[in-house]
Design a protein around this motif. Structure first.
Motif: not given
Ligand code: FE
Length: 279
Positions: A91-95
Motif C-alpha cells: 500500500g505504500s507509494v514512493q514518488w
C-alpha cells in the motif's frame, strides 16, 4: 460541452525481466508502446514465486525523470545515494524525482510469499530534468480511500469525487499534474472519473475484468483513453485497476536505459557524469 472518453487501444502486457532478473509484465516502455507522453514505462510485477523476484533491483542510476513505485503486496528495501533508506510495504507509494541524478537499489525484504505492485516512469520537462533529486515516501495509512458505488478508490495522486465528498491524494507538486488512483469495483460496481481534457490517460486492469467506456478490458491489459473530460468504468464480475493521467510534455525524448533526456548530447553527458561519479 462534456465529452466522455472512450478507449482508443487495448494492449496486452508483455512478460519482461528487469533489475537482476525480476519477472514482470510491461505495457508501456517497449514493443508496441514505447511511450505515452508523459509516461515512459509501466511495469506490473506480481508473483508468489520467490525465484521471480529474489534477485531484486541492485544499485542503478536514473536521470531526467521520475520513478513511482506502488506496492500492492510484499516488502522491498529501498536505499539511495542521498542516504535515504526504508522499507516499502503493502500500500505504500514512493514518488522519486531523479532529476539531475540518483543511484538507488530496491531489494526484496522477504524470501517467500507474494510480491506485487507497479513501477511507473514519468517524464520531466526540459526545465526540470536537472533538478535536485526529491522523494515523496508515503506510508499506506496516508493514502486515503474514497467510497464509490459498490467499490472504493485509493487516491495516491489527484482528486476523486467519492460518495462522501472530495478525496485528495498525498502526492503533490509533480510537474505533469498527475492522477494515480487504484480502483476496486465489486460485482456491479461503477464509477465515473473526471479527467482533465488534453491529459494523457490510461487504465491498467490487474484483477478481474472491467468495462471501460463500453470496451471490455481483461486482467493484465492496458486501455489507452481518447481525449475527453471523464471516463465511465463498471464491472459485472468485479475488477481492480489503476487509472493514471498526466499532462503531456510534448518535447523530444532521448532515452538510453535509465537516462531520459531531450537530446543525444545530454544522454552522452549523463553517461559521462555517471561514469566519473558526478551524480
Ligand atoms: Fe530504479
Amino acid at each position: 460541452m462534456a465529452i466522455a472518453r472512450t478507449v482508443s487501444r487495448v494492449v496486452k502486457s508483455q512478460i519482461a525481466s528487469d533489475g537482476a532478473g525480476v519477472k514482470l509484465r510491461r505495457s508501456i516502455g517497449s514493443g508496441d508502446i514505447s511511450e505515452l507522453d508523459p509516461f515512459l514505462l509501466l511495469d506490473n510485477f506480481g508473483t508468489e514465486n520467490p525465484d521471480d523476484y529474489i534477485a531484486g533491483f541492485p544499485e542503478h542510476p536514473h536521470r531526467g525523470f521520475e520513478t513511482v513505485t506502488y506496492m500492492i503486496a510484499g516488502q522491498m528495501r529501498h536505499k539511495d545515494s542521498t542516504g535515504a533508506e526504508g522499507v516499502l510495504g503493502p500500500g505504500s507509494v514512493q514518488w522519486m524525482t531523479a532529476g539531475r541524478g540518483i543511484l538507488h537499489s530496491e531489494m526484496p525484504e522477504q524470501r517467500e510469499g507474494e510480491m506485487s505492485g507497479f513501477q511507473l516512469w514519468v517524464n520531466l520537462p526540459a526545465k526540470d530534468k536537472l533538478c535536485t533529486p526529491r522523494y515523496q515516501n508515503i506510508e499506506p495509512e496516508d493514502v486515503p480511500f474514497a467510497k464509490i458505488e459498490n467499490g472504493e478508490v485509493r487516491v495516491l495522486a489527484g482528486e476523486v469525487e467519492g460518495l462522501k465528498g472530495l478525496v485528495r491524494g498525498p502526492v503533490t507538486d509533480v510537474s505533469v499534474d498527475p492522477v494515480y488512483i487504484d480502483i476496486t469495483l465489486q460485482t456491479g460496481g461503477s464509477y465515473r472519473h473526471s479527467i482533465k481534457p488534453g491529459h494523457t490517460a490510461f487504465v491498467y486492469v490487474f484483477d478481474g475484468s472491467v468495462n471501460v467506456a463500453g470496451t471490455t478490458v481483461g486482467k493484465h491489459h492496458l486501455a489507452i483513453l481518447r481525449d475527453g473530460d471523464s471516463v465511465q468504468l463498471s464491472s459485472s464480475e468485479g475488477g481492480r485497476m489503476i487509472l493514471v493521467a498526466g499532462r503531456p510534455i510534448g518535447e523530444p525524448v532521448a532515452r538510453y536505459g535509465p537516462f531520459v533526456m531531450n537530446t543525444f548530447e545530454e544522454i552522452q553527458q549523463a553517461v559521462e557524469d555517471f561514469q566519473t561519479g558526478n551524480f
